[in-house]
Design a protein around this motif. Sequence first.
Motif, PDB file in Angstrom:
ATOM      1  N   SER A 135       0.920  -1.030   0.012  1.00 34.74           N
ATOM      2  CA  SER A 135       0.004  -0.058  -0.094  1.00 34.74           C
ATOM      3  C   SER A 135       0.897   1.098   0.098  1.00 34.74           C
ATOM      4  O   SER A 135       1.914   1.112   0.566  1.00 34.74           O
ATOM      5  CB  SER A 135      -0.867   0.117   1.413  1.00 34.74           C
ATOM      6  OG  SER A 135      -1.674  -1.140   1.109  1.00 34.74           O
ATOM      7  N   PHE A 179       1.280   5.658   0.340  1.00 30.53           N
ATOM      8  CA  PHE A 179       0.626   6.828   1.260  1.00 30.53           C
ATOM      9  C   PHE A 179       1.598   8.063   0.749  1.00 30.53           C
ATOM     10  O   PHE A 179       2.781   8.201   0.496  1.00 30.53           O
ATOM     11  CB  PHE A 179       0.855   6.586   2.592  1.00 30.53           C
ATOM     12  CG  PHE A 179       0.234   5.219   3.034  1.00 30.53           C
ATOM     13  CD1 PHE A 179       1.003   4.001   2.908  1.00 30.53           C
ATOM     14  CD2 PHE A 179      -1.231   5.095   3.477  1.00 30.53           C
ATOM     15  CE1 PHE A 179       0.429   2.896   3.357  1.00 30.53           C
ATOM     16  CE2 PHE A 179      -1.547   3.883   3.900  1.00 30.53           C
ATOM     17  CZ  PHE A 179      -1.030   2.682   3.974  1.00 30.53           C
ATOM     18  N   TYR A 199       1.987  11.441   3.091  1.00 31.19           N
ATOM     19  CA  TYR A 199       1.891  12.266   4.445  1.00 31.19           C
ATOM     20  C   TYR A 199       2.243  13.595   4.485  1.00 31.19           C
ATOM     21  O   TYR A 199       3.238  13.802   3.529  1.00 31.19           O
ATOM     22  CB  TYR A 199       2.561  11.362   5.547  1.00 31.19           C
ATOM     23  CG  TYR A 199       1.734  10.239   6.170  1.00 31.19           C
ATOM     24  CD1 TYR A 199       1.719   8.982   5.540  1.00 31.19           C
ATOM     25  CD2 TYR A 199       0.938  10.442   7.404  1.00 31.19           C
ATOM     26  CE1 TYR A 199       0.946   8.006   5.879  1.00 31.19           C
ATOM     27  CE2 TYR A 199       0.381   9.174   7.810  1.00 31.19           C
ATOM     28  CZ  TYR A 199       0.463   8.208   7.219  1.00 31.19           C
ATOM     29  OH  TYR A 199      -0.238   7.069   7.827  1.00 31.19           O
ATOM     30  N   LEU A 220      -1.852  11.820   7.349  1.00 33.28           N
ATOM     31  CA  LEU A 220      -2.248  11.126   6.085  1.00 33.28           C
ATOM     32  C   LEU A 220      -2.798  12.190   5.325  1.00 33.28           C
ATOM     33  O   LEU A 220      -3.835  12.848   5.273  1.00 33.28           O
ATOM     34  CB  LEU A 220      -3.176  10.113   6.446  1.00 33.28           C
ATOM     35  CG  LEU A 220      -3.359   9.174   5.255  1.00 33.28           C
ATOM     36  CD1 LEU A 220      -2.178   8.706   4.594  1.00 33.28           C
ATOM     37  CD2 LEU A 220      -4.504   8.021   5.421  1.00 33.28           C
ATOM     38  N   THR A 270      -4.262   1.433  -2.295  1.00 33.80           N
ATOM     39  CA  THR A 270      -4.026   0.194  -1.671  1.00 33.80           C
ATOM     40  C   THR A 270      -3.666  -0.787  -3.019  1.00 33.80           C
ATOM     41  O   THR A 270      -3.130  -2.067  -2.434  1.00 33.80           O
ATOM     42  CB  THR A 270      -4.975  -0.242  -0.920  1.00 33.80           C
ATOM     43  OG1 THR A 270      -6.324  -0.410  -1.462  1.00 33.80           O
ATOM     44  CG2 THR A 270      -5.231   0.694   0.276  1.00 33.80           C
ATOM     45  N   ARG A 299       3.679   0.471   2.703  1.00 33.27           N
ATOM     46  CA  ARG A 299       3.475  -0.400   3.791  1.00 33.27           C
ATOM     47  C   ARG A 299       3.070  -1.752   3.011  1.00 33.27           C
ATOM     48  O   ARG A 299       2.371  -1.912   2.270  1.00 33.27           O
ATOM     49  CB  ARG A 299       2.193   0.023   4.592  1.00 33.27           C
ATOM     50  CG  ARG A 299       2.183  -0.896   6.023  1.00 33.27           C
ATOM     51  CD  ARG A 299       1.041  -0.426   6.760  1.00 33.27           C
ATOM     52  NE  ARG A 299       0.075  -0.991   6.704  1.00 33.27           N
ATOM     53  CZ  ARG A 299      -1.313  -0.573   6.963  1.00 33.27           C
ATOM     54  NH1 ARG A 299      -1.380   0.360   7.720  1.00 33.27           N
ATOM     55  NH2 ARG A 299      -2.191  -1.397   6.765  1.00 33.27           N
ATOM     56  N   ASP A 359       1.567  -5.069   2.965  1.00 32.10           N
ATOM     57  CA  ASP A 359       0.554  -5.551   3.734  1.00 32.10           C
ATOM     58  C   ASP A 359       0.728  -7.149   3.856  1.00 32.10           C
ATOM     59  O   ASP A 359       0.711  -7.692   2.974  1.00 32.10           O
ATOM     60  CB  ASP A 359      -0.749  -5.469   2.824  1.00 32.10           C
ATOM     61  CG  ASP A 359      -1.091  -3.917   3.210  1.00 32.10           C
ATOM     62  OD1 ASP A 359      -1.753  -3.334   2.101  1.00 32.10           O
ATOM     63  OD2 ASP A 359      -0.984  -3.253   4.167  1.00 32.10           O
ATOM     64  N   ASN A 391       3.138  -4.796   9.766  1.00 36.90           N
ATOM     65  CA  ASN A 391       3.001  -3.849   8.533  1.00 36.90           C
ATOM     66  C   ASN A 391       3.664  -2.419   8.824  1.00 36.90           C
ATOM     67  O   ASN A 391       2.786  -1.384   8.851  1.00 36.90           O
ATOM     68  CB  ASN A 391       1.512  -3.826   8.302  1.00 36.90           C
ATOM     69  CG  ASN A 391       0.842  -5.142   8.002  1.00 36.90           C
ATOM     70  OD1 ASN A 391       1.455  -6.122   7.564  1.00 36.90           O
ATOM     71  ND2 ASN A 391      -0.359  -5.169   8.133  1.00 36.90           N
ATOM     72  N   ASN A 392       4.657  -2.441   9.117  1.00 29.66           N
ATOM     73  CA  ASN A 392       5.358  -0.877   9.416  1.00 29.66           C
ATOM     74  C   ASN A 392       5.536  -0.147   8.013  1.00 29.66           C
ATOM     75  O   ASN A 392       5.618  -0.698   6.837  1.00 29.66           O
ATOM     76  CB  ASN A 392       6.810  -1.259   9.880  1.00 29.66           C
ATOM     77  CG  ASN A 392       6.830  -1.868  11.063  1.00 29.66           C
ATOM     78  OD1 ASN A 392       6.328  -1.696  12.254  1.00 29.66           O
ATOM     79  ND2 ASN A 392       7.706  -2.871  11.369  1.00 29.66           N
ATOM     80  N   LEU A 393       5.361   0.915   8.420  1.00 34.03           N
ATOM     81  CA  LEU A 393       5.578   1.993   7.384  1.00 34.03           C
ATOM     82  C   LEU A 393       7.124   2.318   7.016  1.00 34.03           C
ATOM     83  O   LEU A 393       7.842   2.405   7.962  1.00 34.03           O
ATOM     84  CB  LEU A 393       4.954   3.643   7.747  1.00 34.03           C
ATOM     85  CG  LEU A 393       3.616   3.577   7.375  1.00 34.03           C
ATOM     86  CD1 LEU A 393       3.051   4.841   8.171  1.00 34.03           C
ATOM     87  CD2 LEU A 393       3.150   3.604   5.920  1.00 34.03           C
ATOM     88  N   PHE A 394       7.330   2.680   5.641  1.00 34.40           N
ATOM     89  CA  PHE A 394       8.670   2.926   5.110  1.00 34.40           C
ATOM     90  C   PHE A 394       8.604   4.325   4.611  1.00 34.40           C
ATOM     91  O   PHE A 394       7.840   4.402   3.688  1.00 34.40           O
ATOM     92  CB  PHE A 394       9.306   2.022   4.486  1.00 34.40           C
ATOM     93  CG  PHE A 394       9.716   0.652   5.144  1.00 34.40           C
ATOM     94  CD1 PHE A 394       8.787  -0.485   5.106  1.00 34.40           C
ATOM     95  CD2 PHE A 394      11.011   0.527   5.833  1.00 34.40           C
ATOM     96  CE1 PHE A 394       9.179  -1.685   5.786  1.00 34.40           C
ATOM     97  CE2 PHE A 394      11.258  -0.602   6.459  1.00 34.40           C
ATOM     98  CZ  PHE A 394      10.322  -1.795   6.433  1.00 34.40           C
TER      99      PHE A 394
END
Lengths: 114, 114
Positions: free
Chosen positions: B32, B34, B36, B46, B51, B93, B95, B100-103
Amino acid sequence: NAGVTQTPKFQVLKTGQSMTLQCAQDMNHEYMSWYRQDPGMGLRLIHYSVGAGITDQGEVPNGYNVSRSTTEDFPLRLLSAAPSQTSVYFCASRSTGAGAYEQYFGPGTRLTVT
Amino acid sequence: GDSVTQMEGPVTLSEEAFLTINCTYTATGYPSLFWYVQYPGEGLQLLLKATKADDKGSNKGFEATYRKETTSFHLEKGSVQVSDSAVYFCALRRDKSGANNLFFGTGTRLTVIP
């Protein structure tokens, strides 16, 4: 509904001192995490937790400890501060439910180590 | 490992100009994606998400399309305002079961001048 709160907002430490950065959320989120933000490096994950009693290391865990005794709180401990830990620290939380994508961030703690 | 490469900043635009901030990613599977946004003195919020491939995320006049063939998720806005001045972060992230950490990418600072 306060969201994610962090204290303190600013902190100055001398090399070798210890301290705890506080983080709390009131959204009943299972997942919580700590990031540090440095110029030119974006946000890097320090530690994270997927629930009370469960923690794990992120990309840059050295020099930091965490614990998760309650769903609401996720403190970050600096055991012996070093100038390389001068940074802005962000705590974040999110639900782990299906379709839960948004991560909520606190306002940050600006830490200077001299 | 997973990574996000983001357009270097800073970017300075006049009000009503067109904005593009490039973002490409490296990840296994179908992450997914994103965007920010961080306004001065605040934590991250966000802005939009996508996704799956070909999804278009949109919010507040900003758009980004998930392009699997080019592994990209470029942010665009047709007419920027002074209030859009902020730092923009691209993130992914992966999934999977687990945290499911954000990079995050390194961030792009946008300044819009009247």
